[in-house]
Enzyme design. Sequence first.
Site, mmCIF file in Angstrom:
data_model
loop_
_atom_site.group_PDB
_atom_site.id
_atom_site.type_symbol
_atom_site.label_atom_id
_atom_site.label_comp_id
_atom_site.label_asym_id
_atom_site.label_seq_id
_atom_site.Cartn_x
_atom_site.Cartn_y
_atom_site.Cartn_z
ATOM 1 N N ASP A 103 -61.725 24.179 -51.690
ATOM 2 C CA ASP A 103 -60.736 25.084 -52.260
ATOM 3 C C ASP A 103 -61.451 26.308 -52.816
ATOM 4 O O ASP A 103 -62.675 26.384 -52.795
ATOM 5 C CB ASP A 103 -59.908 24.377 -53.332
ATOM 6 C CG ASP A 103 -60.756 23.883 -54.497
ATOM 7 O OD1 ASP A 103 -61.953 24.215 -54.545
ATOM 8 O OD2 ASP A 103 -60.221 23.169 -55.353
ATOM 9 N N ASP A 276 -53.483 17.107 -49.500
ATOM 10 C CA ASP A 276 -54.588 16.566 -50.303
ATOM 11 C C ASP A 276 -54.092 16.304 -51.711
ATOM 12 O O ASP A 276 -53.112 16.921 -52.162
ATOM 13 C CB ASP A 276 -55.754 17.557 -50.372
ATOM 14 C CG ASP A 276 -55.537 18.600 -51.469
ATOM 15 O OD1 ASP A 276 -56.151 18.467 -52.539
ATOM 16 O OD2 ASP A 276 -54.732 19.526 -51.267
ATOM 17 N N CYS A 314 -51.590 -4.430 -45.636
ATOM 18 C CA CYS A 314 -52.712 -3.482 -45.673
ATOM 19 C C CYS A 314 -53.968 -4.117 -45.081
ATOM 20 O O CYS A 314 -54.271 -5.287 -45.339
ATOM 21 C CB CYS A 314 -52.970 -3.039 -47.111
ATOM 22 S SG CYS A 314 -54.328 -1.874 -47.292
ATOM 23 N N CYS A 316 -57.094 -2.698 -45.471
ATOM 24 C CA CYS A 316 -58.273 -2.092 -46.089
ATOM 25 C C CYS A 316 -59.277 -3.157 -46.527
ATOM 26 O O CYS A 316 -58.959 -4.349 -46.606
ATOM 27 C CB CYS A 316 -57.868 -1.224 -47.289
ATOM 28 S SG CYS A 316 -57.491 -2.125 -48.800
ATOM 29 N N CYS A 319 -58.082 -5.332 -49.562
ATOM 30 C CA CYS A 319 -57.052 -6.329 -49.266
ATOM 31 C C CYS A 319 -57.559 -7.447 -48.355
ATOM 32 O O CYS A 319 -57.053 -8.574 -48.397
ATOM 33 C CB CYS A 319 -55.830 -5.648 -48.649
ATOM 34 S SG CYS A 319 -54.877 -4.690 -49.854
ATOM 35 N N HIS A 345 -58.334 0.981 -51.880
ATOM 36 C CA HIS A 345 -57.007 0.589 -51.408
ATOM 37 C C HIS A 345 -56.036 1.768 -51.392
ATOM 38 O O HIS A 345 -55.336 1.995 -50.399
ATOM 39 C CB HIS A 345 -56.424 -0.539 -52.264
ATOM 40 C CG HIS A 345 -54.969 -0.757 -51.980
ATOM 41 N ND1 HIS A 345 -54.533 -1.442 -50.866
ATOM 42 C CD2 HIS A 345 -53.848 -0.299 -52.611
ATOM 43 C CE1 HIS A 345 -53.203 -1.410 -50.821
ATOM 44 N NE2 HIS A 345 -52.767 -0.727 -51.878
#
Length: 386
Positions: A103, A276, A314, A316, A319, A345
């Site tokens: 940014d 974002d 999930c 991930c 998980c 997660h």
Amino acid sequence: MFMLKRGEKMEGFWYELKHVCKQSGARYGILHTPHGDVETPMFMPVGTLATVKGISPEQLKEMHSQVILANTYHLWLRPGEDVVKMAGGLHKFMNYDGPILTDSGGFQVFSLGKTRKIEEEGVTFKSIVDGKKLFLSPEKSIQIQNDLGADIIMSFDECAPYPSTHDYMKKSVERTLRWAKRGKDAHKRKDQALFGIVQGGEFEDLRELSAKELVKMDFPGYSIGGTSVGEPKDVMYKMIDDAVKWLPDDKPRYLMGVGNPIDLIEGAIRGIDMFDCVLPTRVARHGALMTHHGRMNINNEKYKYDFTPIDDKCHCYTCQNYTRAYLRHLHKCDELFGKSLLSIHNVAFLLQLSEDIRKAIQEDRLLDFKEEFLNSYGRDVYERAF
């Protein structure tokens, strides 16, 4: 001084529109960058100080993260853009070989409130690190971002507060447009895509003015700023509509600072390609989680003896390997590993949601997907932070 000629493409950077959802008008595309091609719409995890808090670059790649963010203002203060430049740029400094976006530092500077002074040349303010007087201008912001070496960089803009009067916002938009021209003139690297930022607050005529003037300057991409700063959802969605309708179809569109799951869906429906937000990692550090069944607080007593994963849908790392009971224990004991696992997660959840949005667009059923998501996640998501 290097300047791109009108219509000339950045080296290795362009947007390819692949499909428009027949049901919603949402876009699926490929964004080509010097560090690889990425699919849109996409969520971009925020790594303020050249690190996504609690998540390694290797873990991000495993989660199929595409573009990540770094913060110009904070990296200018610490360690200094000269350090990053000497290291070979952000990619080498933080060991991330995918695309990076920085940014401009504008949002951080303007969030300092009374400690900063806005003038035509730029903004004077006090450092949050040591209180030293600093000055940031459009040219300085671009110089810092050139040195940091991200693939995508931002124009220096004024992020005016909500609400603002029409008169104040008009003057702010006009100044931001002058700053955009100065930043574009100062931009020296052909391998970095500089985006213009559409401002204008809640005022339709000012969003139109901002967008049209930026399009005349012919940036390789456009951001929509000044949203998610306290305004109601319906106002934010109108801000997006008021900006997007003036932007070209062949350039990427980036909605800045938005990470509520429903906003990713609503934004995509309105033609947004990039999102974002620090939200997923910030709330995770306080035990708040996003799941396919709605919001969860891991601190809750009912999870003390719960040996199931956070989210049965999930995939991930967290998980697949850890239970609610263990994660609650780590969080209650303020263990760093717990904060890391919860952050993994939440970021994975938004990355997976982005993938689901892309699939629904390609199948011409994004509005159906939105209803399925709301039925599962909870329709009150419009009234809360996530």
